[in-house]
Enzyme design. Structure first.
Site, PDB file in Angstrom:
ATOM      1  N   LYS A  29       0.837  -1.195   0.000  1.00  0.00           N
ATOM      2  CA  LYS A  29       0.000   0.000   0.000  1.00  0.00           C
ATOM      3  C   LYS A  29       0.873   1.245   0.000  1.00  0.00           C
ATOM      4  O   LYS A  29       2.067   1.176   0.294  1.00  0.00           O
ATOM      5  CB  LYS A  29      -0.880   0.021   1.266  1.00  0.00           C
ATOM      6  CG  LYS A  29      -1.993  -1.001   1.299  1.00  0.00           C
ATOM      7  CD  LYS A  29      -2.824  -0.821   2.563  1.00  0.00           C
ATOM      8  CE  LYS A  29      -3.903  -1.878   2.692  1.00  0.00           C
ATOM      9  NZ  LYS A  29      -4.933  -1.829   1.660  1.00  0.00           N
ATOM     10  N   ARG A  59      -9.750 -11.966   2.309  1.00  0.00           N
ATOM     11  CA  ARG A  59     -10.532 -13.087   1.779  1.00  0.00           C
ATOM     12  C   ARG A  59      -9.797 -14.415   1.926  1.00  0.00           C
ATOM     13  O   ARG A  59     -10.426 -15.473   2.014  1.00  0.00           O
ATOM     14  CB  ARG A  59     -10.924 -12.795   0.322  1.00  0.00           C
ATOM     15  CG  ARG A  59      -9.782 -12.596  -0.621  1.00  0.00           C
ATOM     16  CD  ARG A  59     -10.186 -11.854  -1.894  1.00  0.00           C
ATOM     17  NE  ARG A  59     -10.399 -10.432  -1.686  1.00  0.00           N
ATOM     18  CZ  ARG A  59     -10.792  -9.575  -2.637  1.00  0.00           C
ATOM     19  NH1 ARG A  59     -10.995 -10.003  -3.868  1.00  0.00           N
ATOM     20  NH2 ARG A  59     -10.964  -8.309  -2.356  1.00  0.00           N
TER      21      ARG A  59
HETATM   22  N1  BES Z   1      -7.963  -3.967   4.341  1.00  0.00           N
HETATM   23  C1  BES Z   1      -8.153  -3.629   2.982  1.00  0.00           C
HETATM   24  C2  BES Z   1      -9.478  -2.943   2.685  1.00  0.00           C
HETATM   25  C3  BES Z   1      -9.753  -1.622   3.345  1.00  0.00           C
HETATM   26  C4  BES Z   1      -9.607  -0.453   2.633  1.00  0.00           C
HETATM   27  C5  BES Z   1     -10.215  -1.536   4.641  1.00  0.00           C
HETATM   28  C6  BES Z   1      -9.897   0.759   3.206  1.00  0.00           C
HETATM   29  C7  BES Z   1     -10.503  -0.318   5.228  1.00  0.00           C
HETATM   30  C8  BES Z   1     -10.346   0.832   4.504  1.00  0.00           C
HETATM   31  C9  BES Z   1      -8.098  -4.875   2.125  1.00  0.00           C
HETATM   32  O1  BES Z   1      -7.308  -5.901   2.592  1.00  0.00           O
HETATM   33  C10 BES Z   1      -7.537  -4.468   0.791  1.00  0.00           C
HETATM   34  O2  BES Z   1      -6.473  -3.946   0.758  1.00  0.00           O
HETATM   35  N2  BES Z   1      -8.287  -4.719  -0.263  1.00  0.00           N
HETATM   36  C11 BES Z   1      -7.873  -4.383  -1.575  1.00  0.00           C
HETATM   37  C12 BES Z   1      -8.390  -5.451  -2.503  1.00  0.00           C
HETATM   38  C13 BES Z   1      -7.870  -5.349  -3.918  1.00  0.00           C
HETATM   39  C14 BES Z   1      -6.398  -5.589  -3.962  1.00  0.00           C
HETATM   40  C15 BES Z   1      -8.609  -6.357  -4.756  1.00  0.00           C
HETATM   41  C16 BES Z   1      -8.469  -3.025  -1.945  1.00  0.00           C
HETATM   42  O3  BES Z   1      -9.585  -2.747  -1.565  1.00  0.00           O
HETATM   43  O4  BES Z   1      -7.762  -2.249  -2.581  1.00  0.00           O
HETATM   44 ZN    ZN Z   2      -5.247  -5.690   2.048  1.00  0.00          ZN
END
Ligand code: BES
Ligand code: ZN
Ligand code: ZN
Length: 498
Positions: A278, A352
């Site tokens: 991230k 997931r």
């Molecule tokens: N923990 C994050 C999602 C999240 C985003 C929670 C903002 C709270 C606030 C999750 O694990 C994630 O990073 N998801 C990705 C999925 C993508 C790579 C398909 C996302 O949402 O970017």
């Molecule tokens: Zn994530």
């Protein structure tokens, strides 16, 4: 906080602060003589009514006006709060927070509330008012170095609420309000605890602690057991971290003949994204990625007091999503506990993967209804913003029950489609499924839900994507900055009648 009712004459009342709720009809041609404020107003020589009229006091949306100090009189401060339209539980919760904020500003411990326009015979309203008062008081200040800044305040909060009027207050409603508020605050504490302290191990300790206090059976599966169980999802996400991963299971036995319902919470104690890293800003709030776990554990901490009929089994898969030489790579193929193979194309879609194992175990354990809570996708935040959680379900009755339970709890859910048309998006060319959708195809929240559906078999299931409302950077009414404790009260409402 004591909560009592008194049939007192407002003309002779002695009080630091009295709160009155006003509707537009109370102010139509001056202050209505039917409203009890008019009695007090007379002793105050019409100060309150004339100011309300002169300032064109609006009763439309929780407007407030504070009068005082009125030092020559028995009543020192008067707070008027405007209410309009049909009022529900959430309005009572907000009223509680308004009272709490005013009392705090004036450092008042005992507050009188006139019962005009309030329906405190209705238990859910009384419960909500109590919740609002308690939740608005919440503070997280464990980590300040100078206690005098934060703790040595000479104000200890409201200790007593006196309802002025003839009304019998349900003790059960107040007890429930206290239970619901306690559980919500426990979730907030867990979420707000920083990720260097709130580790997977920390969640295990919290789970063990609550299980012991409530005499609930608990199993904690560590790395070795997870290997034996084939929990490839949890193990793979945890590869890049020095912290041991766990799968926690807590059982509330229910009463004879009840159904077995599973509540499952995502417990990523920090989500760096892994190798699909991230941005710095994207990571700032990622200690909240265990908000689902926090909700589930907090619910279990009070379940034995509520004593629902159904068995309730809680599942919390927990680990960190970090990076080291052993970290999971985009391209890796892993195997979940139910035997399905997963091509990992993005290590940031880790929630997931750990939920895949937890859901598989819940199915294996014979749970007929499964509800998971997860800060799963940023896409859900894009779709619904910060107020609404996404609700996906393969069962319309369960969906409706959750929506209704949420409404009463002041937690909003909005259904998003579990669209079978998009199943093709998680098809992999080298494994059973892949952990992200087709680039550019959108519907990221649905794709996440469709992925989870691969692990619930025929159980009635709902997936609550709480990525938006789990954590907040702004405060409003009874919600402080930080962890919200979202989902706790919805689950408690739901389980109470399950
Ligand atoms: N923990 C994050 C999602 C999240 C985003 C929670 C903002 C709270 C606030 C999750 O694990 C994630 O990073 N998801 C990705 C999925 C993508 C790579 C398909 C996302 O949402 O970017
Ligand atoms: Zn994530
Ligand atoms: Zn995550």
């Amino acid at each position: 906080m004591k909560f009592t009712s008194h049939d007192l004459n407002l003309a002779h009342l002695k009080a630091e602060l009295v709160v009155f709720v006003l509707r537009s009809e109370d102010l139509k041609k001056g202050l209505s003589s039917k409203h009890s404020l008019s009695i007090l107003d007379k002793t105050l020589e019409g100060v309150v009514s004339s100011t309300l009229i002169r300032s064109d006091f609006k009763t439309s949306a929780d407007t407030q006006m504070l009068f005082g100090p009125l030092s020559k009189h028995g009543v020192n401060f008067v707070l008027t709060v405007g209410w309009e339209g049909k009022r529900g539980t959430e309005d009572y919760r907000r009223l509680g927070s308004i009272i709490c904020a005013t009392a705090k500003k004036l450092k008042i411990n005992s507050v009188c509330v006139a019962q005009d326009n309030l329906d405190l015979k209705e238990r859910s309203f009384l419960q909500a008012l109590y919740e609002g008062l308690r939740l608005a008081k919440y503070k997280f200040e464990e980590y300040f170095s100078k206690p005098e800044d934060v703790k040595k305040s000479d104000y200890s909060g409201i200790s007593e609420i006196k309802i002025i009027g003839k009304v019998k207050l349900s003790e059960r409603a107040i007890r429930l309000g206290s239970i619901f508020a306690n559980a919500t605050c426990m979730a907030r504490d867990l979420i707000n605890t920083p990720p260097n302290d709130c580790t997977p191990r920390f969640l295990v300790d919290a789970a063990r602690d609550l299980a012991k206090k409530n005499k609930l059976k608990i199993d904690v599966f560590g790395e070795a057991e997870l290997k034996r169980m084939g929990a490839g999802g949890i193990l793979s996400v945890a590869f890049g971290s020095d912290a041991e991963p766990y799968l926690i299971r807590i059982k509330y036995p229910g009463k004879k003949g009840g159904k077995r319902i599973a509540i499952v919470g995502k417990g990523i104690t920090f989500d760096s994204g892994g190798l699909s890293i991230k941005t710095g800003e994207g990571m700032e709030t990622m200690k909240c990625d265990m908000s689902g776990a926090a909700a589930v554990l907090s619910v279990m901490s009070v379940i034995n007091i509520l004593q629902p009929n159904s068995e309730v089994w809680a599942y919390v898969p927990t680990c960190e999503n970090m990076i080291n030489g052993k970290a999971m790579r985009p391209g890796d193929i892993i195997k979940a506990m139910n035997g399905k193979s997963i091509e990992v194309l993005n290590t940031d879609a880790e929630g997931r993967l750990i939920l895949a194992d937890a859901l598989s175990l819940a199915v294996k354990d014979g749970c007929d209804t499964i509800i998971d809570l997860a800060t799963l996708t940023g896409a859900c935040v894009v779709a619904l913003g910060l107020e609404y959680a996404g609700l996906f379900s393969n069962d319309s009755k369960l969906r409706d029950r959750i929506t209704e339970a949420g409404l009463a709890a002041g937690e909003k859910f909005w259904e998003l489609p579990l669209a079978p048309e998009y199943k093709a998006n998680i098809k992999s060319t080298v494994a059973d499924i892949k952990n992200i959708g087709t680039p550019g195809a959108g519907a990221g929240a649905t794709v996440g839900a469709l992925f989870l559906q691969e692990f619930v078999n025929t159980a009635k299931w709902a997936h609550l994507d709480i990525a938006g409302p789990a954590f907040t950077k702004s405060e409003s009414f009874y919600i402080a900055k930080g962890g919200v404790g979202f989902g706790v009260r919805t689950l408690l409402n739901l389980l109470q009648n399950f």
